[in-house]
Design a protein around this motif. Structure first.
Motif, mmCIF file in Angstrom:
data_model
loop_
_atom_site.group_PDB
_atom_site.id
_atom_site.type_symbol
_atom_site.label_atom_id
_atom_site.label_comp_id
_atom_site.label_asym_id
_atom_site.label_seq_id
_atom_site.Cartn_x
_atom_site.Cartn_y
_atom_site.Cartn_z
ATOM 1 N N ARG A 366 49.630 47.597 41.253
ATOM 2 C CA ARG A 366 48.591 48.022 40.312
ATOM 3 C C ARG A 366 47.449 47.007 40.188
ATOM 4 O O ARG A 366 46.321 47.365 39.881
ATOM 5 C CB ARG A 366 49.206 48.306 38.938
ATOM 6 N N LEU A 367 47.784 45.739 40.439
ATOM 7 C CA LEU A 367 46.712 44.731 40.456
ATOM 8 C C LEU A 367 45.862 44.892 41.715
ATOM 9 O O LEU A 367 44.640 44.773 41.683
ATOM 10 C CB LEU A 367 47.295 43.316 40.402
ATOM 11 N N ALA A 368 46.531 45.184 42.816
ATOM 12 C CA ALA A 368 45.818 45.319 44.088
ATOM 13 C C ALA A 368 44.920 46.555 44.087
ATOM 14 O O ALA A 368 43.839 46.556 44.681
ATOM 15 C CB ALA A 368 46.808 45.374 45.243
ATOM 16 N N SER A 369 45.377 47.601 43.394
ATOM 17 C CA SER A 369 44.574 48.829 43.377
ATOM 18 C C SER A 369 43.490 48.779 42.303
ATOM 19 O O SER A 369 42.561 49.578 42.307
ATOM 20 C CB SER A 369 45.481 50.035 43.114
ATOM 21 N N GLY A 370 43.628 47.853 41.369
ATOM 22 C CA GLY A 370 42.655 47.779 40.291
ATOM 23 C C GLY A 370 43.055 48.622 39.095
ATOM 24 O O GLY A 370 42.362 48.652 38.080
ATOM 25 N N GLU A 371 44.169 49.299 39.218
ATOM 26 C CA GLU A 371 44.658 50.156 38.132
ATOM 27 C C GLU A 371 44.974 49.340 36.883
ATOM 28 O O GLU A 371 44.801 49.796 35.760
ATOM 29 C CB GLU A 371 45.947 50.801 38.640
ATOM 30 N N CYS A 372 45.485 48.142 37.109
ATOM 31 C CA CYS A 372 45.801 47.253 35.993
ATOM 32 C C CYS A 372 44.645 46.277 35.846
ATOM 33 O O CYS A 372 44.269 45.582 36.791
ATOM 34 C CB CYS A 372 47.093 46.506 36.276
ATOM 35 N N SER A 373 44.052 46.246 34.644
ATOM 36 C CA SER A 373 42.848 45.432 34.535
ATOM 37 C C SER A 373 43.057 44.086 33.852
ATOM 38 O O SER A 373 42.238 43.197 33.987
ATOM 39 C CB SER A 373 41.732 46.218 33.842
ATOM 40 N N LEU A 374 44.134 43.963 33.127
ATOM 41 C CA LEU A 374 44.380 42.689 32.434
ATOM 42 C C LEU A 374 45.790 42.220 32.730
ATOM 43 O O LEU A 374 46.743 42.988 32.568
ATOM 44 C CB LEU A 374 44.271 42.899 30.928
ATOM 45 N N VAL A 375 45.940 40.966 33.134
ATOM 46 C CA VAL A 375 47.289 40.478 33.369
ATOM 47 C C VAL A 375 47.452 39.096 32.762
ATOM 48 O O VAL A 375 46.541 38.265 32.799
ATOM 49 C CB VAL A 375 47.635 40.485 34.879
ATOM 50 N N VAL A 376 48.618 38.902 32.153
ATOM 51 C CA VAL A 376 48.960 37.611 31.570
ATOM 52 C C VAL A 376 50.168 37.102 32.324
ATOM 53 O O VAL A 376 51.061 37.886 32.657
ATOM 54 C CB VAL A 376 49.320 37.768 30.074
ATOM 55 N N GLY A 377 50.218 35.814 32.618
ATOM 56 C CA GLY A 377 51.383 35.333 33.344
ATOM 57 C C GLY A 377 51.422 33.837 33.499
ATOM 58 O O GLY A 377 50.675 33.100 32.854
#
Ligand code: ADP
Ligand code: MG
Length: 703
Positions: A366-377
Motif C-alpha cells: 500500500r505504500l508502494a501503490s500510494g494507497e497508504c498516505s501516512l506511515v509511522v514506524g
C-alpha cells in the motif's frame, strides 16, 4: 632589471612558511618519546599545537609556604650528587637554586646524572613541593630560557607519564622558531576585520604570552578559527544538500490541513505552535528541501506541528512518514496521530519490527501503490524493501539517535531525483550555543510555551529518612485520591559496572525496589514494574495496566523517560536523583503534570545539589539546559580538555557565545559567496577544512 641567474635564486633564503618543518619528527629520548606519543605529539607541528591548558603563577622562592605545591623559575648556583650510603637508598641530587628573592635547596631523586646536566648558571623551571625550611622537593623539572624576573606565569600542559608539563614547556621553547612555519588559513580580509593575529603568533601568545590578556587574545583567535571551521563544515554540507535533489513543492491552498486545524483539534494552538506551522507552510511550498530541527520539551506539542507538515504532503496527493527510534515511541506517535486526526479520513499505518509478516507485506504494497498516505514506524521504515509511491515529508523523532546512514536511507525513499522535506524533532532542549555547533546545518524552531492548562509541577528535594517517609505518604494520598504515581529507580553508577552491564544492573535495581515497596511502604496499592530487560509483551502489559488505571504505581527505570502519557499520574518520586543529569530529570518530571490535577515531583537527594536546586526553581527546559551547561563547565576538572560540551580544544561554551555567533555569520557569508570555497583566497581554509572533516563534500559531522 635583469632577472637573477638560477643559481642565485636557488641560493636565496627560502621564503617562510615552510610547513614541512612542522612535519618533522620530534627528537626525544625513548621514554620521553613514548610519553609524547601518548599525547599524540609526534611532530614539531603537533607539539606547537599542544597549547597549554592553564597558566599558573610561578611563585617566588621567598613567597613559598611550607607544604605548598608550586612552580618556580630559578637559576642553579651549586649542584652535587649525594653519595648513596645504604642499600635501598634512593640516589639524590641536591642543588642550591635561587631567584631574585633568594636561594633554597632543591632535591632531585633517582636522577644522579642531573648533577652533570644542570651546571651552575642553568635556568630551570621546577615544579614540586616546598617542604619548609628552605627545602624544595622536585617532581618535574626542565630548563627554560625564560628570564626568572618579570615572568609571572608559567604554562601548564596536559602531560603524560613519560613527558611532564615542564618538559613540554622546555620542548616548546626549543622549537619556538618553528612557529614561523605555521600556515595561516584565515583570509587576510577576515583577519583584518576581526583584528586577529596570525595563527603562528596566536600560538606563540598561548605558549609564551607575557600577560593573561595576551594569552587570551591568542586563545580567542584560535577558538574563532575552531568555531569557524565547524560552522563552515556544517553550512557547506547544507549547501551541498540544498543544491542536490529538489523537494516536492507543497504550495497548493490548504484543504485537508485547513479542515483539520479548524475541526479536529480539541484545543487552541499556542503562539509557538502557530509560528512553527506558518514557517513550515512557507518552507514546504518551496523546492529547497526543508531540514528543520523542531525543539520542544515533552508535551510542548511537537506532534501537532509535525502532523501539520505530514498532512501538507497528504493533501497534495503525496505521502509522509514519521520515524521514531523505538517501537514504544512509534506506537505512541501512532496513537497520538490517530487521535489528532479525528474524523479526517487519512490512511495511516504502523510499521515496526514486530509488525506481523502478512500485515507488513500489505503495508509495503500500500505504500508502494500510494494507497497508504501516512506511515509511522521505526527503522523498519527505511529498510530496503520499503518503497514509497511519493514520499514528500519525513519526520524524524529524536534524530540524534539516528546515524548518518539511516538519514541517507530515508532520503532514498523519495521519488527518483527528489529529496524529502525533513523535520527533525527532539524533546531535548539544547542550549543555543550547542545547537548551533551540533545541528548548525539544520534550521531551528523552538517551542517554549506550554500548552494552556498545563500546570507547573511542584518540585521538592527529599533528604533523609523523615522526608522520605513523608514522600511515601504523599504518594499514598495521591493514590487514595484516585491519582497514580511513578517511582523512578536510580541509575547504577557507571563505576560500579562492567561495560554493557548497565541495563541488567538497572533492571535488578528496579526489581529490588519494586519488591521492597510492594512489601513495605506501598503495600496497600497495586504496583507494576517496568524496565528495559522485560520483553516487548511484558512492557506493553505493564504500560497498559498503568495507562488503563489497573495499577496505581509504576516502578520503573528511565525507560519511562520518553513516551508514557498518563494524565492521571500526578506524582513522581525519583531515587538518587543526583545521579541523573538535569535534562534527564526534567524529562522524567515531564511524565507528570499532563492532566488537570496539580502534580508533584519528589527528588531524593542532597539539599545542597545545585542541579536539584535548579529543578526545584525552574520549569522551562531551555532555561534548565542553559543552567546545566554552566554547571557542567564549573564541575569540570580544571585543565581537562573540554569534553562532550562541544568537542572543542579552545572554545568554551557558553562563554564564547559571542565568538561563536561571529564565526557563524562569518561562515554564512563565506559559504554564500563561495559555497565550495574554491576562490584562491579561501584555498588554505578549504585545505584545513578537508584536513579536519574530510572533503567538504563528505558528511563532516556524524548525526
Ligand atoms: P510533544 O510531541 O511535544 O511531546 P505532543 O504534540 O505529543 O507533544 O502533545 C502532547 C499533548 O498535548 C497531546 O496530548 C496533545 O494533544 C496536547 N496538545 C498539543 N498542543 C496543545 C495545545 N496547544 N493545547 C492543549 N493541548 C495540546
Ligand atoms: Mg509527542
Amino acid at each position: 632589471m635583469a632577472s637573477p641567474p638560477r643559481s642565485a635564486l636557488l641560493a636565496a633564503p627560502v621564503r617562510t612558511p615552510r610547513p614541512s618543518i612542522l612535519r618533522r619528527a620530534l627528537e626525544l629520548p625513548p621514554k620521553a618519546a613514548e610519553g609524547a606519543a601518548a599525547l599524540g605529539l609526534n611532530t614539531v607541528g603537533e607539539l606547537l599545537e599542544h597549547v597549554p591548558r592553564a597558566r599558573r603563577e610561578a611563585r617566588t622562592v621567598a613567597a613559598l609556604a611550607p607544604g605548598e605545591t608550586a612552580t618556580v623559575l630559578v637559576e642553579v648556583r651549586t649542584i652535587a650528587a649525594r653519595p648513596v650510603r645504604r642499600r635501598g637508598m634512593r640516589p639524590l641530587v641536591e642543588a642550591t637554586v635561587a631567584d631574585a628573592t633568594g636561594p633554597m635547596q632543591a632535591t632531585f631523586f633517582n636522577q644522579p646524572w642531573l648533577a652533570k646536566r644542570y651546571e651552575p648558571g642553568t635556568r630551570l623551571v621546577l615544579h614540586g613541593k616546598y617542604e619548609g625550611r628552605g627545602r624544595f622537593r622536585v617532581a618535574n623539572h626542565a630548563t627554560t630560557d625564560e628570564a626568572a624576573a618579570g615572568t609571572e606565569e608559567v604554562s601548564h600542559y596536559a602531560a603524560s607519564e613519560g613527558l611532564s608539563s615542564t618538559q613540554i614547556l622546555s620542548l616548546v621553547a626549543a622549537n619556538r622558531a618553528a612557529l614561523r612555519e605555521v600556515v595561516e588559513p584565515l583570509p587576510g580580509r577576515l583577519r583584518a576585520s576581526h583584528a586577529f593575529a596570525e595563527r603562528g603568533a596566536a600560538l606563540e601568545a598561548m605558549h609564551f604570552g607575557a600577560s593573561p590578556e595576551e594569552v587570551e587574545r591568542g586563545r580567542r583567535r584560535l577558538a574563532f578559527e575552531e568555531l569557524l571551521l565547524v560552522q563552515l563544515a556544517l553550512l557547506a554540507r547544507r549547501a551541498r544538500e540544498d543544491s542536490g535533489a529538489a523537494a516536492l513543492a507543497l504550495g497548493d491552498e490548504p484543504s485537508l490541513t485547513a479542515r483539520w486545524l479548524e475541526q479536529e483539534l480539541p484545543f487552541t494552538l499556542t503562539a509557538d505552535q502557530l509560528a512553527a506551522i506558518a514557517t513550515l507552510r512557507s518552507e514546504l511550498a518551496g523546492e529547497r528541501p526543508t531540514q528543520r530541527l523542531l525543539m520542544g520539551e515533552v508535551g510542548s506539542g511537537k506532534t501537532v506541528v509535525a502532523l501539520f507538515a505530514m498532512l501538507r504532503a497528504v493533501e497534495h496527493g503525496f505521502q509522509a512518514a514519521l520515524m521514531a527510534p523505538t517501537e514504544t515511541l512509534a506506537e505512541q506517535h501512532f496513537a497520538t496521530i490517530q487521535r489528532l486526526l479525528g474524523e479526517q479520513s487519512v490512511t495511516l499505518a504502523l510499521l515496526t519490527g514486530s509488525t506481523p509478516a502478512a500485515r507488513r507485506a500489505e503495508i509495503l504494497s500500500r505504500l508502494a501503490s500510494g494507497e497508504c498516505s501516512l506511515v509511522v514506524g521505526t527503522h523498519a521504515l527505511i529498510e530496503d524493501p520499503v518503497r514509497f509511491a511519493a514520499l514528500a515529508v519525513a519526520v524524524v523523532d529524536e534524530q540524534h539517535r539516528f546515524g548518518v546512514r539511516q538519514r541517507t536511507a530515508l532520503h532514498s525513499k523519495a521519488p527518483d531525483g527528489r529529496a524529502p522535506h525533513v523535520l527533525h524533532m527532539t524533546a531535548t532542549p539544547i542550549p543555543r550555543t550547542l545547537a548551533l555547533c551540533e545541528y548548525g546545518d539544520l534550521d531551528q524552531t523552538r517551542l517554549h510555551e506550554r500548552p494552556l492548562g498545563r500546570r507547573a509541577t511542584a518540585t521538592h528535594i527529599v533528604s533523609g529518612e523523615r522526608e522520605r517517609q513523608r514522600a511515601y505518604e504523599r504518594i499514598a494520598e495521591e493514590v487514595r485520591a484516585g491519582r497514580q504515581a511513578f517511582v523512578v529507580c536510580p541509575l547504577v553508577e557507571a563505576g560500579e559496572l562492567e561495560d554493557g552491564a548497565g541495563a541488567a544492573a538497572q533492571a535488578v535495581a528496579a526489581t529490588e525496589e519494586f519488591e521492597r515497596l510492594r512489601a513495605g511502604e506501598l503495600r496497600d496499592f497495586r504496583l507494576v514494574l517496568l524496565h528495559g530487560q522485560l520483553g516487548h509483551r511484558e512492557k506493553q502489559a505493564a504500560m497498559a495496566a498503568f495507562a488503563g488505571g489497573d495499577a496505581d504505581v509504576l516502578v520503573a527505570t528511565t525507560v519511562i523517560e520518553v513516551g508514557i502519557d498518563v494524565p492521571n499520574a500526578t506524582v513522581m518520586l525519583i531515587e538518587n536523583a543526583e545521579r541523573f543529569g538535569i535534562s534527564q530529570l526534567h524529562q522524567l518530571r515531564g511524565r507528570v503534570g499532563r492532566g488537570e490535577h496539580d502534580s508533584l515531583c519528589l527528588l531524593c537527594g542532597p539539599k545542597g545539589s545545585p542541579r536539584l536546586a535548579a529543578l526545584e526553581r525552574h520549569d522551562d527546559g531551555f532555561e534548565l539546559a542553559e543552567i546545566d551547561l554552566r554547571l557542567r563547565k564549573e564541575g569540570e576538572l580544571v585543565g581537562t580538555k573540554q569534553s562532550g560540551v562541544g568537542q572543542f580544544a579552545l572554545a568554551q561554551m557558553p562563554e564564547d557565545e559571542t565568538l561563536l555567533l561571529a564565526a557563524r555569520s562569518c561562515a554564512e557569508a563565506l559559504i554564500a559567496a563561495d559555497p565550495q570555497l574554491r576562490q584562491p583566497e579561501h584555498a588554505l581554509l578549504a585545505d584545513r577544512l578537508a584536513e579536519l572533516y574530510g572533503e567538504i563534500a563528505a558528511h563532516p559531522i556524524a548525526a
